[in-house]
Design an enzyme around this catalytic site. Structure first.
Site, PDB file in Angstrom:
ATOM      1  N   GLY A   1       0.858  -1.251  -0.220  1.00 50.30           N
ATOM      2  CA  GLY A   1      -0.017   0.041  -0.083  1.00 50.30           C
ATOM      3  C   GLY A   1       0.865   1.287   0.013  1.00 50.30           C
ATOM      4  N   SER A   2       0.460   2.323   0.829  1.00 47.18           N
ATOM      5  CA  SER A   2       0.857   3.643   0.472  1.00 47.18           C
ATOM      6  C   SER A   2       2.245   3.891   1.032  1.00 47.18           C
ATOM      7  CB  SER A   2       0.117   4.493   1.101  1.00 47.18           C
ATOM      8  OG  SER A   2      -1.179   4.757   0.522  1.00 47.18           O
TER       9      SER A   2
END
Length: 630
Positions: free
Chosen positions: A353-354
């Protein structure tokens, strides 16, 4: 009968033809027998000389057969090396336990006919001594020492004393032995059982691993890490040493006679391993992981604290975990033989993810493709046949690309990926994604990069369509903290043999994916995550008083069985914190999968912060006592 008769008729005819007299015949037979005897004797003598010289009869070794009758032999087991923390505190060490038994056979005697059995007059004193040092009931001891017969009517001559007579420490064994010798009591003996001691219980368990007997059906089976995991498995050949060998005389029952041992080959004990783990920090991590795991109840959780300057792993843990001493928690179901083998730190690839956006920004800056003065509309963007959305689909308005990092905009990262074009895959390669870190830990995964189409490639810029391991992420972050130089994660500090000779495992630079100036800029931008009240996704959560922190949060969707999970907390939440920004000392990385949290304990981010902030605050407090290993 007819043929036999014909034979003797022919024989008689030949004798008559030779005109041999009876006396002549006897003489002839005598000569034949004489020479035949000499030939047989010569053959037997030669065979005898051969047997003595070669030591074999057919395929059977005479020496081996002699030893079976007159001698016994056994392996002298090498002591398994100790695993220490960075400061010399033991994390895993060999321990021998002992069990009691009594020899009741009145024929059990040693050299010079010395009696080695239990004498009737000593029963009460034996019961008193064993009760004093082990707590065995005197009545049980006295009952066991009474002569009894088995089902076949044979006298039982070898007896034990129940559970309290087993798993005795060396100290207890020596105390009993001294007390018996003082009273000149014979017939009480001890059996050795190899054991492995993990003094800290649940302590980096999947990282350290465990050793167990090679053959569980044998009490004295050698300990091995081959069927385990972690360091015990990866460094089994270093830790196990080389066994020795001894001979001894046997009694009529095949037991070793005391005082007859002859060592043929000395055992060579295994080497000791000093890890980079810090017991102070690891203990703190285990405590806070237990607390948060109880509150958030995630499917799993991982945490690693690393020295930013050396790549040393100072503390590492995961949930679920287990106690290597008792094996509690190792098995999926109590009483079932299927262990939970997965070391999440290296074995389980996941979409980060981020937290991946740190590397997207770093690549764009380093390649000269970062648009410092441009802005973009957050929310959604169309890429070929796919719509890319931010975590808030309505967006946060017009953002700069620096703000795209702090607010964690997927749209901003895709825009950067499009500007980089073919350069972005090159940077993924430089940062080591899609490749093993070659940590040496068992079953380390390589992760993967989905590059079959441009949409998947674009999604890697915000941490989807790419799978990584915790170890890969830690390695890549060292390039941000170490002026562009990427360090291989180090968890072994040195290996020391029994003669004191040391082999240091040095910090290894495995690449330089970005320039020093790029790393400095990225660290500066990452501060906005915790400092920017408007755009910082970690503002008010991952701040640490008195310390400048660079951070990046992550919330990754989970794909299982070919579909995207849509539950409220069906995400992998994560954070990376680097502190202090101006001169990084520590990298802290925490992941939490599918937590079940309520307002009572706060959000998933707050639960993660309880781990990460707690560890960093503790690390700075104990920094003066932590050996950097440089």
């Amino acid at each position: 009968m007819k043929k036999i008769k014909e034979f003797f008729i022919k024989l008689n005819k030949k004798i008559q033809e030779k005109s041999l007299t009876p006396a002549g015949n006897r003489k002839k037979v005598g000569v034949i027998l004489f020479y035949t005897s000499i030939a047989v004797f010569a053959i037997i003598s030669l065979r005898f000389v051969y047997i003595i010289t070669v030591g074999k009869v057919g395929s059977q070794s005479l020496d081996s057969e002699r030893q079976k009758i007159y001698q016994g032999s056994s392996v002298i087991k090498a002591k398994r090396g100790t695993i220490f923390d960075r400061n010399g505190l033991p994390l895993a060490e060999d321990a021998t336990s002992y069990s009691l038994y009594a020899e009741l056979d009145k024929n059990y005697k040693g050299i010079n006919n010395v009696e080695l059995f239990v004498h009737d007059k000593d029963h009460d004193k034996i019961a008193e001594i064993l009760n004093k040092y082990t707590g065995i009931d005197k009545e049980l001891v006295l009952d066991q020492l009474k002569p009894k017969k088995n089902k076949n009517g044979k006298l039982i001559t070898n007896v034990e004393f129940g559970s309290k007579g087993k798993n005795l420490s060396l100290e207890t064994k020596n105390s009993i032995k001294e007390a018996l010798e003082k009273e000149k009591i014979t017939g009480i003996y001890f059996k050795e059982h190899p054991d492995r001691l993990y003094p800290n219980g649940k302590f980096a368990s999947y990282f350290i691993g465990y050793a167990q007997p090679e053959d569980n059906n044998k009490e004295d089976s050698k300990l091995s890490g081959k069927n385990g995991l972690g360091i015990e498995n990866a460094y089994d050949s270093v830790l196990k040493g080389e066994d020795g060998f001894k001979y001894y005389q046997k009694d009529s029952k095949g037991n070793e006679l005391p005082g007859t041992e002859v060592v043929d080959k000395k055992a060579k004990d295994g080497q000791d391993i000093y890890t980079t783990l810090d017991t102070n920090l690891q203990t703190r991590l285990e405590d806070v992981m237990d607390s948060v795991n109880e509150k958030a109840k995630p499917e799993d959780m991982t945490a690693i604290l690393m020295d930013a300057k050396t790549g040393d792993i100072l503390a590492a843990s995961q949930r679920p975990t287990f106690d290597p001493q008792t094996k509690e928690g190792l098995y999926k179901e109590k009483g079932k033989p299927d262990p939970v083998w997965e070391n999440l730190l290296v074995q389980r690839p996941f979409e980060p993810g981020s937290t991946m956006k740190v590397f997207t920004v770093a690549a764009a800056i380093d390649s000269g493709k970062f648009p410092y003065n441009e802005t973009f509309a957050s929310g959604k963007t169309q890429l070929y046949d796919a719509t890319i959305s931010d975590w808030i689909p309505s967006g946060k308005g017009i953002l700069t690309y620096r703000q795209a990092l702090s607010w964690s905009s997927n749209v901003g990262m895709v825009n950067l990926e499009q500007k980089m074009g073919s350069i972005w895959p090159e940077y993924l390669e430089r940062f080591g994604f899609g490749h093993s870190t070659n940590s040496g830990l068992p079953l380390e995964a390589t992760g993967s990069i989905s590059d079959k189409n441009p949409v998947d490639m674009a999604m890697t810029s915000f941490g989807q369509a790419i799978s990584v391991t915790n170890m890969q992420m830690m390695q890549a972050y060292t390039a941000i903290t170490n002026e562009g130089k990427m360090l291989k994660p180090r968890y072994i500090k040195k290996i020391v043999d029994k003669d004191g000779k040391e082999k240091e495992v040095k910090t290894e630079v495995v690449g330089e994916p970005i320039k020093a100036a790029t790393a400095k800029t990225v660290l500066e931008y990452m501060q906005d995550t915790v400092n920017d009240e408007i755009y910082g996704t970690g503002y008010g959560i991952y701040n640490i008083d008195g310390v400048n922190v660079s951070a990046k949060t992550g919330t990754a969707q989970i794909f299982e069985n070919g579909q995207l999970l849509t539950g409220a907390n069906d995400y992998i939440y994560s954070v990376v914190q680097i502190a202090p920004t101006e001169n990084p000392e520590y990298i802290m990385y925490v992941t939490m999968k599918k937590p079940v949290v309520t307002g009572e304990y706060g959000s998933p981010a707050q639960m993660i912060a309880e781990v990460s902030n707690g560890m960093l605050k503790h690390a700075f407090k104990v920094d003066t006592t932590t050996d950097k290993g440089e």
